[in-house]
Scaffold this motif. Structure first.
Motif, PDB file in Angstrom:
ATOM      1  N   PHE A 172     -13.861  -7.986 -24.707  1.00  0.00           N
ATOM      2  CA  PHE A 172     -13.968  -7.050 -25.816  1.00  0.00           C
ATOM      3  C   PHE A 172     -15.134  -7.414 -26.728  1.00  0.00           C
ATOM      4  O   PHE A 172     -15.893  -6.552 -27.148  1.00  0.00           O
ATOM      5  N   ILE A 173     -15.243  -8.738 -27.042  1.00  0.00           N
ATOM      6  CA  ILE A 173     -16.331  -9.188 -27.909  1.00  0.00           C
ATOM      7  C   ILE A 173     -17.667  -8.853 -27.258  1.00  0.00           C
ATOM      8  O   ILE A 173     -18.596  -8.360 -27.909  1.00  0.00           O
ATOM      9  N   GLY A 174     -17.765  -9.110 -25.942  1.00  0.00           N
ATOM     10  CA  GLY A 174     -19.001  -8.808 -25.228  1.00  0.00           C
ATOM     11  C   GLY A 174     -19.356  -7.335 -25.338  1.00  0.00           C
ATOM     12  O   GLY A 174     -20.505  -6.972 -25.606  1.00  0.00           O
ATOM     13  N   GLU A 175     -18.326  -6.489 -25.185  1.00  0.00           N
ATOM     14  CA  GLU A 175     -18.571  -5.052 -25.237  1.00  0.00           C
ATOM     15  C   GLU A 175     -19.078  -4.624 -26.618  1.00  0.00           C
ATOM     16  O   GLU A 175     -20.028  -3.847 -26.724  1.00  0.00           O
ATOM     17  N   TYR A 176     -18.448  -5.147 -27.663  1.00  0.00           N
ATOM     18  CA  TYR A 176     -18.868  -4.762 -29.007  1.00  0.00           C
ATOM     19  C   TYR A 176     -20.237  -5.329 -29.349  1.00  0.00           C
ATOM     20  O   TYR A 176     -21.043  -4.671 -29.997  1.00  0.00           O
ATOM     21  N   ALA A 177     -20.494  -6.577 -28.890  1.00  0.00           N
ATOM     22  CA  ALA A 177     -21.823  -7.147 -29.117  1.00  0.00           C
ATOM     23  C   ALA A 177     -22.875  -6.289 -28.427  1.00  0.00           C
ATOM     24  O   ALA A 177     -23.956  -6.047 -28.974  1.00  0.00           O
ATOM     25  N   ASN A 178     -22.555  -5.791 -27.224  1.00  0.00           N
ATOM     26  CA  ASN A 178     -23.498  -4.915 -26.523  1.00  0.00           C
ATOM     27  C   ASN A 178     -23.741  -3.624 -27.290  1.00  0.00           C
ATOM     28  O   ASN A 178     -24.850  -3.094 -27.272  1.00  0.00           O
ATOM     29  N   MET A 179     -22.706  -3.126 -27.961  1.00  0.00           N
ATOM     30  CA  MET A 179     -22.907  -1.916 -28.765  1.00  0.00           C
ATOM     31  C   MET A 179     -23.920  -2.174 -29.870  1.00  0.00           C
ATOM     32  O   MET A 179     -24.766  -1.339 -30.160  1.00  0.00           O
TER      33      MET A 179
END
Lengths: 330, 186
Positions: free
Chosen positions: A245-252
């Motif tokens: 989840f953190i990775g996904e939000y960081a990618n955003m």
């Protein structure tokens, strides 16, 4: 390679890691609130004022949950996979100039961890390797749904990387550099200099592909919440799931910074707004735009996703590159 | 100093990763260590100031080639160990290893004696991408074009192989139709 440089770099790395991990957590709160207001609900309200402490409660829940590893799974790869997603998302930020240079006590600070002259390519390449997180997670889980989810992930990421690359190619041709700082300086002359006006097609394509690469609705087929199981992350729980989840939000956020640097004038001063605040406003607007789209549009089917990528977006991107080349030549 | 440490660190990591790739019996271990090794190799390009080639190494090998491998691996059971037919032929292994070592020494000796010089050294004024572009489109134009034609041939062949019934969508079909087709009624 002096001491000051090493210390400076370490401090920058710690700031980026800490800040964006926290922002990822806060992003979930913002997402739930924005979606709630758009759908005439209240969203999280119970924990703290306006549910502000919900993030903290979620954090405690994720950290204290049992770290479950299925019996048939490949333990090592299963444990590494979420780390890959989170790590690549943060490594990609190393080459992004976040703010304009500033002086702190007579010492000039460049708010970029590593200023390499192919910054844009580096960010896209490292984001592309983020594919291994979901892929290995699905293959190590020993679960049919996980592996189906992983297959979908691989197809979606590989296909939309093509669109991202081709859409960025046209602005690269105009600016004549792969360094994100050069992109920023090219648009230094105010709003009329923004590459958005010269490359509107590329901007739209880049955003659409960005939705697919960061796993946002309408292209969120990686997890696909409509199926009750959650794709490649079916077997994950606790903080390992949280790392995806953190990775996904960081990618955003990376996507937000890339879009603002390439198309929306980067960290140049905007009218009376200083550059640092201007770029933050742009990034947050793009973040909001991602949530807005999520509230307004339904999912697409996997075959529609592929159709859109290969039969619509990719030809348009190629035509855009060719037209840009012809215009630049004459 | 820092560069030397980084070089030996990444050299050790790369060798370890590729050793796992060759030695491991598990498909998943081999695949992920191969991908990791490809990424560690890019570190050498970065150490040599060839940023562009380093990033291309990451994108092409880890991002594209290995991802396609991985996609192929999905059709196997990745958690089971592969049974290799591996009759122990110690003398063959020993001799091939020695020959490999000898080759390395033969190839390395002129490097140590003469101190190799770069044909196209990195310069501060010209960026990485430009430098590669200039060399590619002047001195190596013919190999570049030949490679382009080869890729075009491969692409056309791929399209022809995969193009049978491309316009049909399996998702849109009703299950019974597909079953009928499999039985050969349609």
């Amino acid at each position: 390679m002096d001491g000051a440089f090493v210390i400076e770099t370490i401090i920058k790395i710690l700031i980026v890691l800490g800040l964006f991990s926290a922002l990822a957590g806060f992003g979930t709160y913002v997402e739930r609130k924005v979606l709630a207001f758009m759908q005439r609900r209240l969203g999280p309200m119970h924990v703290g004022p306006y549910g502000l402490l919900q993030v903290l409660a979620d954090g405690i829940k994720l950290f204290t949950k049992e770290d479950f590893i299925p019996k048939g799974a490949n333990r090592v790869i299963f444990m590494i996979a979420p780390v890959i997603t989170a790590a690549t998302a943060f490594i990609a930020m190393a080459a992004i100039p976040m703010f304009p240079e500033f002086t702190l006590g007579g010492y000039t600070v460049k708010p970029i961890i590593s200023d390499i002259n192919v910054g844009l390519l580096f960010v896209l390449g490292v984001m592309a390797t983020g594919l291994y997180g979901p892929l290995l997670a699905g293959m190590a889980s020993q679960n049919k749904w996980s592996i189906l989810g992983a297959a979908r992930t691989a197809i979606q990421f590989l296909s939309y990387e093509v669109v991202t690359g081709l859409s960025v190619l046209a602005p690269v041709m105009i600016v004549g550099s792969l360094s994100l700082i050069d992109f920023n300086n090219y648009q230094a002359g105010g709003v009329s200099d923004w590459l958005l006006w010269k490359q509107p097609v590329a901007f739209v394509l880049f955003l659409i592909a960005g939705f697919a690469e960061t796993n946002r609705t309408p292209f969120d087929l990686l997890e696909h919440e409509a199926e009750v199981i959650s794709g490649y992350a079916t077997e994950y729980s606790g903080m390992r799931w949280g790392m995806f989840f953190i990775g996904e939000y960081a990618n955003m956020f990376t996507l937000g910074f890339l879009a603002s640097l390439i198309f929306l004038g980067g960290f140049n001063d905007l009218w009376f707004i200083p550059g640092a605040i201007a770029i933050l406003l742009k990034v947050f607007f793009i973040f909001f735009f991602l949530l807005w789209t999520r509230a307004s549009w339904p999912h697409v089917r996997p075959d529609q996703l592929m159709w859109l990528c290969w039969k619509v977006l990719m030809p348009i991107a190629v035509i855009n590159v060719v037209v840009t080349g012809i215009v630049m030549m004459f | 100093m820092v560069e030397a440490v980084a070089f030996y660190l990444f050299a050790a990591l790369t060798i370890a990763m590729f050793a796992i790739t060759v030695m491991s019996k598990n498909v998943l271990y081999s695949m992920s260590s191969l991908a990791a090794g490809m990424i560690f190799i890019s570190a050498f390009f970065f150490l040599l100031d060839a940023d562009f080639l380093g990033v291309v190494q990451i994108i092409v090998y880890s991002g594209a080639v290995m991802a396609l491998y991985a996609f192929g691996m999905m059709f196997f059971d990745a958690t089971k160990d592969v049974k290799e037919k591996n009759p122990s032929k110690k003398i063959v292994f020993f001799l091939s290893g020695m020959i490999a070592l000898l080759l390395v020494i033969i190839l390395l000796s002129p490097i140590i004696s003469e101190k190799v010089k770069a044909l196209y050294p990195m310069s501060e004024e010209v960026g990485n991408a430009e430098a590669v572009g200039v060399v590619l489109f002047t001195k190596y134009l013919v190999p570049f074009e030949v490679a382009a034609i080869m890729l075009l041939v491969a692409m056309i062949a791929g399209i022809i192989l995969a193009s049978k019934r491309m316009d049909e969508s399996i998702t849109l079909k009703i299950d019974q139709e597909i079953e009928k087709e499999q039985k050969g009624e349609l």
